[in-house]
Design a protein around this motif. Sequence first.
Motif, PDB file in Angstrom:
ATOM      1  N   THR A  64      23.711 -74.363   7.040  1.00 49.13           N
ATOM      2  CA  THR A  64      24.250 -75.613   7.574  1.00 49.13           C
ATOM      3  C   THR A  64      25.097 -75.432   8.833  1.00 49.13           C
ATOM      4  N   LYS A  65      25.633 -74.239   9.054  1.00 48.27           N
ATOM      5  CA  LYS A  65      26.383 -74.048  10.301  1.00 48.27           C
ATOM      6  C   LYS A  65      25.387 -73.901  11.447  1.00 48.27           C
ATOM      7  N   ARG A  66      25.785 -74.371  12.616  1.00 48.00           N
ATOM      8  CA  ARG A  66      24.877 -74.344  13.765  1.00 48.00           C
ATOM      9  C   ARG A  66      24.666 -72.929  14.277  1.00 48.00           C
ATOM     10  N   PHE A  67      23.437 -72.568  14.512  1.00 47.22           N
ATOM     11  CA  PHE A  67      23.094 -71.282  15.120  1.00 47.22           C
ATOM     12  C   PHE A  67      23.150 -71.437  16.637  1.00 47.22           C
ATOM     13  N   ASN A  68      23.505 -70.363  17.317  1.00 47.30           N
ATOM     14  CA  ASN A  68      23.477 -70.365  18.783  1.00 47.30           C
ATOM     15  C   ASN A  68      22.032 -70.317  19.263  1.00 47.30           C
ATOM     16  N   ARG A  69      21.799 -70.882  20.418  1.00 47.98           N
ATOM     17  CA  ARG A  69      20.483 -70.752  21.030  1.00 47.98           C
ATOM     18  C   ARG A  69      20.397 -69.372  21.669  1.00 47.98           C
TER      19      ARG A  69
ATOM     20  N   TYR B 187      17.961 -68.391  24.028  1.00 45.18           N
ATOM     21  CA  TYR B 187      17.424 -68.363  25.385  1.00 45.18           C
ATOM     22  C   TYR B 187      17.508 -69.755  25.986  1.00 45.18           C
ATOM     23  N   ARG B 188      17.482 -69.812  27.309  1.00 39.27           N
ATOM     24  CA  ARG B 188      17.538 -71.097  28.001  1.00 39.27           C
ATOM     25  C   ARG B 188      16.346 -71.948  27.595  1.00 39.27           C
ATOM     26  N   GLN B 189      16.555 -73.236  27.479  1.00 40.93           N
ATOM     27  CA  GLN B 189      15.523 -74.199  27.118  1.00 40.93           C
ATOM     28  C   GLN B 189      15.011 -74.049  25.688  1.00 40.93           C
ATOM     29  N   GLN B 190      15.705 -73.268  24.835  1.00 42.83           N
ATOM     30  CA  GLN B 190      15.305 -73.187  23.435  1.00 42.83           C
ATOM     31  C   GLN B 190      15.588 -74.523  22.762  1.00 42.83           C
ATOM     32  N   PRO B 191      14.622 -75.098  22.067  1.00 46.26           N
ATOM     33  CA  PRO B 191      14.904 -76.345  21.348  1.00 46.26           C
ATOM     34  C   PRO B 191      15.945 -76.079  20.258  1.00 46.26           C
ATOM     35  N   PRO B 192      16.891 -76.983  20.062  1.00 42.23           N
ATOM     36  CA  PRO B 192      17.886 -76.762  19.013  1.00 42.23           C
ATOM     37  C   PRO B 192      17.232 -76.646  17.642  1.00 42.23           C
ATOM     38  N   LEU B 193      17.826 -75.822  16.801  1.00 45.49           N
ATOM     39  CA  LEU B 193      17.365 -75.707  15.418  1.00 45.49           C
ATOM     40  C   LEU B 193      17.941 -76.862  14.607  1.00 45.49           C
ATOM     41  N   ILE B 194      17.280 -77.226  13.528  1.00 42.84           N
ATOM     42  CA  ILE B 194      17.708 -78.356  12.705  1.00 42.84           C
ATOM     43  C   ILE B 194      18.652 -77.839  11.620  1.00 42.84           C
ATOM     44  N   PRO B 195      19.917 -78.294  11.583  1.00 42.42           N
ATOM     45  CA  PRO B 195      20.891 -77.760  10.618  1.00 42.42           C
ATOM     46  C   PRO B 195      20.879 -78.484   9.270  1.00 42.42           C
TER      47      PRO B 195
ATOM     48  N   PRO C 135      15.577 -62.808   6.545  1.00 44.91           N
ATOM     49  CA  PRO C 135      15.166 -61.636   7.327  1.00 44.91           C
ATOM     50  C   PRO C 135      13.866 -61.929   8.077  1.00 44.91           C
ATOM     51  N   ALA C 136      13.677 -61.254   9.185  1.00 47.48           N
ATOM     52  CA  ALA C 136      12.465 -61.434   9.984  1.00 47.48           C
ATOM     53  C   ALA C 136      11.249 -60.975   9.197  1.00 47.48           C
ATOM     54  N   LEU C 137      10.142 -61.680   9.338  1.00 45.22           N
ATOM     55  CA  LEU C 137       8.914 -61.304   8.645  1.00 45.22           C
ATOM     56  C   LEU C 137       8.265 -60.077   9.279  1.00 45.22           C
ATOM     57  N   VAL C 138       8.442 -59.926  10.574  1.00 49.91           N
ATOM     58  CA  VAL C 138       7.927 -58.765  11.296  1.00 49.91           C
ATOM     59  C   VAL C 138       9.031 -58.239  12.188  1.00 49.91           C
ATOM     60  N   GLU C 139       8.927 -56.988  12.584  1.00 44.31           N
ATOM     61  CA  GLU C 139       9.941 -56.407  13.465  1.00 44.31           C
ATOM     62  C   GLU C 139      10.004 -57.198  14.764  1.00 44.31           C
ATOM     63  N   ASN C 140      11.204 -57.442  15.226  1.00 48.09           N
ATOM     64  CA  ASN C 140      11.396 -58.245  16.424  1.00 48.09           C
ATOM     65  C   ASN C 140      12.392 -57.534  17.332  1.00 48.09           C
ATOM     66  N   LEU C 141      11.999 -57.218  18.518  1.00 48.94           N
ATOM     67  CA  LEU C 141      12.863 -56.512  19.464  1.00 48.94           C
ATOM     68  C   LEU C 141      13.440 -57.459  20.523  1.00 48.94           C
ATOM     69  N   PHE C 142      13.366 -58.765  20.240  1.00 47.73           N
ATOM     70  CA  PHE C 142      13.863 -59.765  21.186  1.00 47.73           C
ATOM     71  C   PHE C 142      15.352 -59.580  21.424  1.00 47.73           C
ATOM     72  N   GLU C 143      15.762 -59.660  22.676  1.00 48.32           N
ATOM     73  CA  GLU C 143      17.177 -59.626  23.036  1.00 48.32           C
ATOM     74  C   GLU C 143      17.499 -60.920  23.763  1.00 48.32           C
ATOM     75  N   PRO C 144      18.588 -61.608  23.368  1.00 46.50           N
ATOM     76  CA  PRO C 144      18.929 -62.864  24.032  1.00 46.50           C
ATOM     77  C   PRO C 144      19.240 -62.673  25.506  1.00 46.50           C
ATOM     78  N   SER C 145      19.051 -63.723  26.245  1.00 44.51           N
ATOM     79  CA  SER C 145      19.362 -63.725  27.660  1.00 44.51           C
ATOM     80  C   SER C 145      20.847 -63.473  27.852  1.00 44.51           C
ATOM     81  N   ALA C 146      21.210 -62.723  28.867  1.00 43.08           N
ATOM     82  CA  ALA C 146      22.617 -62.424  29.133  1.00 43.08           C
ATOM     83  C   ALA C 146      23.355 -63.666  29.607  1.00 43.08           C
ATOM     84  N   SER C 147      22.659 -64.585  30.212  1.00 49.53           N
ATOM     85  CA  SER C 147      23.313 -65.787  30.751  1.00 49.53           C
ATOM     86  C   SER C 147      22.905 -67.022  29.958  1.00 49.53           C
ATOM     87  N   ARG C 148      23.293 -67.042  28.686  1.00 48.17           N
ATOM     88  CA  ARG C 148      22.940 -68.170  27.806  1.00 48.17           C
ATOM     89  C   ARG C 148      23.514 -69.413  28.320  1.00 48.17           C
TER      90      ARG C 148
END
Length: 146
Positions: free
Chosen positions: A52-57, A59-67, A133-146
């Motif tokens: 229920t707490k809001r997650f941070n986005r 990357y830029r232009q990421q659609p908000p998640l539904i809390p 937990p992630a279903l598959v390994e994910n090496l994604f790193e967020p953008s430095a300039s969120r």
Amino acid sequence: MTKPILAGALALATSLALVGLGLAQPATGLSSLRGASVDEQVPVEQVFQQETKRFNREYRQQPPLIPHSVDQYQIDIRANQCLSCHDWTNAGDRGAPTLSMTHYLDRDGVEMDEVAGTRWFCNQCHVPQVNAPALVENLFEPSASR
């Protein structure tokens, strides 16, 4: 019967018999990506609950998640229950975030008073947030300039 027709019929019968034997073999030795036999029941260890707490986005232009849960929401060609709270006419009264103005632009960029048909199905971009937990390994790193 002539010999070529008899030979063709015999070849066809042999082929069909071999194909039938191949299809009748049990699926032994096969395994799925989950690491179990195809016909083996795999118990679910834990059911992850809606966060229920809001997650941070991330990357830029990421659609908000539904809390909140949307399990019983009707979103089809006739109705969109999300709009009962998030449409600009209701959001202030309900204390819900208003849709971005981009949701009110048609495909030619013309501003409309109602949600554009291209933005009608909210869950094609927005998904409920869950701390799982992630279903598959994910090496994604967020953008430095969120």
